[in-house]
Design a protein around this motif. Sequence first.
Motif, short mmCIF file in Angstrom:
data_model
loop_
_atom_site.label_atom_id
_atom_site.label_comp_id
_atom_site.label_asym_id
_atom_site.label_seq_id
_atom_site.Cartn_x
_atom_site.Cartn_y
_atom_site.Cartn_z
N ALA A 366 0.85 -1.19 0.00
CA ALA A 366 0.00 0.00 0.00
C ALA A 366 0.88 1.24 0.00
N GLY A 367 0.29 2.36 -0.44
CA GLY A 367 1.02 3.62 -0.51
C GLY A 367 1.23 4.04 -1.95
N PRO A 368 1.67 5.28 -2.18
CA PRO A 368 1.81 5.81 -3.54
C PRO A 368 2.69 4.96 -4.44
N ILE A 369 3.82 4.44 -3.92
CA ILE A 369 4.70 3.63 -4.76
C ILE A 369 4.02 2.31 -5.12
N ALA A 370 3.44 1.65 -4.13
CA ALA A 370 2.78 0.36 -4.38
C ALA A 370 1.63 0.50 -5.36
N ASN A 371 0.98 1.65 -5.36
CA ASN A 371 -0.14 1.88 -6.28
C ASN A 371 0.31 2.01 -7.72
N ASN A 372 1.63 2.21 -7.95
CA ASN A 372 2.12 2.45 -9.30
C ASN A 372 3.03 1.34 -9.83
N ILE A 373 3.20 0.28 -9.07
CA ILE A 373 3.96 -0.86 -9.58
C ILE A 373 3.15 -2.13 -9.35
N GLU A 374 3.52 -3.17 -10.05
CA GLU A 374 2.76 -4.41 -9.99
C GLU A 374 2.89 -5.05 -8.60
N PRO A 375 1.84 -5.75 -8.16
CA PRO A 375 1.89 -6.42 -6.85
C PRO A 375 3.05 -7.40 -6.73
N GLU A 376 3.43 -8.02 -7.88
CA GLU A 376 4.55 -8.97 -7.82
C GLU A 376 5.85 -8.27 -7.41
N ARG A 377 5.98 -6.99 -7.83
CA ARG A 377 7.20 -6.26 -7.49
C ARG A 377 7.23 -5.91 -6.00
N THR A 378 6.11 -5.47 -5.47
CA THR A 378 6.10 -5.16 -4.03
C THR A 378 6.31 -6.42 -3.21
N ALA A 379 5.78 -7.54 -3.71
CA ALA A 379 6.00 -8.81 -3.00
C ALA A 379 7.47 -9.21 -3.05
N ALA A 380 8.11 -8.97 -4.20
CA ALA A 380 9.53 -9.32 -4.34
C ALA A 380 10.39 -8.45 -3.42
N ILE A 381 10.04 -7.16 -3.29
CA ILE A 381 10.76 -6.27 -2.37
C ILE A 381 10.59 -6.76 -0.94
N ARG A 382 9.35 -7.09 -0.59
CA ARG A 382 9.07 -7.58 0.77
C ARG A 382 9.87 -8.84 1.06
#
Length: 590
Positions: A366-382
């Motif tokens: 969640a947040g401005p960055i997460a809203n602009n990239i694919e969920p797979e990318r935020t999951a990979a960062i996590r």
Amino acid sequence: MHRYRTHTCGELRAEHVGQNVRLSGWVHRVRDHGGVLFIDLRDHYGLTQVVVDPDSPAFGLAETVRSEWVIRIDGAVRTRPAGTENAELPTGQVEIYARDAEVLGPAADLPLPVFGDQDYPEETRLKYRFLDLRREKLHRNIMIRGAIIDAMRAKMKGQGFFEFQTPILTASSPEGARDFLVPSRIHPGKFYALPQAPQQYKQLIMMSGFDRYFQIAPCFRDEDPRADRLPGEFYQLDLEMSFVEQEDVFAAVEPVITGVFEQFANGKPVTKNWPRIPYAEAIAKYGTDKPDLRNPLIMQDVSEHFRGAGFKVFARMLETEGNQVWAIPGPTGGSRAFCDRMNSWAQSEGQPGLGYVMWREGGEGAGPIANNIEPERTAAIRDQLGLKEGDAAFFVAGDPAKFWKFAGLARTRVGEELKLVDHDRFELAWIVDFPFYEWSEEEKKVDFSHNPFSMPQGGLDALTGQDPLTIKAFQYDIACNGFEIASGGIRNHRPEAMVKAFEIAGYDEQTVIERFGGMYRAFQYGAPPHGGMAAGVDRIVMLLTGAQNLREISIFPMNQRAEDLLMGSPSPATPKQLKELHIRLSLPQK
């Protein structure tokens, strides 16, 4: 009976009950309990309670004394009445019933209180430092400082080091700060310099055939005051060793510093086996070359997750070669309130903001960055950062050479705000493999990045055949809890390598001979391989006492403007003094 005392104010115990004694000291405070006076009498060693009742011949005089008067008391030691004992005081089981008293030194009205630990304006404290030093906490700090220095000496001698004193009046040399200059009366127009460090002398001691040198050395630098350095002068545990490599220095120094910390840590854990952290790794993981390892947060390069992603700010930055995106993990920091607070802090530091991603229930970003990239990318960062729901990550992007210091500040801020830092321990580490040179943007040339007398890794071959900005040095620091407490290196003892090293930095051989003639000559006549370091006494004492300011562990410090308010220095020279020194002043216009 001795004129002033038979015992100190910290000495009397239950076994002294019934004895007639004489004490002298300062009146810590006076209490009137229904006509009976209680005087807490203090000296360097402690505090004793004195009772004076109206029947005592000393009562009339005792009524006149005030705080910080110096008095003598004669009387009998007796057990305190049941229920009035003070278990926190070594003398708390007994008191003195006063029969006689004498004023040895009355005190005027005090400009600051000695009793208690009230905060008081620094200017007043420094002007009346002799009163400030009577306060319990500061007095204790100064005594601990002396004990730490005694321990350093003992441990150094235990490692086979010999103590020597090097000159205070010496020649000017480029150590990275301005010299304090001392005009010579005998040699008009010439100046001595106070040593920024005994660097050349300690190397010359090795040239002279001595094997292991140390001293508690005063050092002088005309630089602006800093929180972790006193203005004007400071002290360091200086040492040098012959026929050694880097590991030999580590093996000699590590037990000394560890031992001092363990001795004065009051039970707090101290690192046993110090990690060796290369400089480049320290910058990339912690954003500083003096990392606070009590903070568990480790930054990581997450650039690959933003290349070609929908968050255009980072994606465009990464199109420029060398740019990166670093992530600072924030365990438990996944709330909008905390992330907004960090963003506001970044703006207060002169940054445009601090990007972030929060992970909500179920692991969604969640947040401005997460809203602009694919969920797979935020999951990979996590996953890369080892985070989970309820956590956050903060991002800095651009040229790491320009943002790493801010990234380090952000890491520190996140760790402190989320209460992840264990303040009750001492984490020590070696920082190694410093770059030998750096690019000076101001002078548009290659310059030394650390100590010009250190040996480059690869020796003369590296200096003649390698890009200077890629050369590493046999230089090392000791970091503790976010402070650099020591710095050193293996020395460049070969004349040809020394000259070449200075040539790369823009100094020709003639300049080297003029500036470092003594050492250059010594290198011509059989120089042993040698190395050493210097540890900051003031910083070590500050850490071990828990003081927040170096002025709390120095006996007569200057203020932030490098003024000694107690002695009134610096002060103007008289016309006679200037004439003797052949000096005419050219002062700036007011």
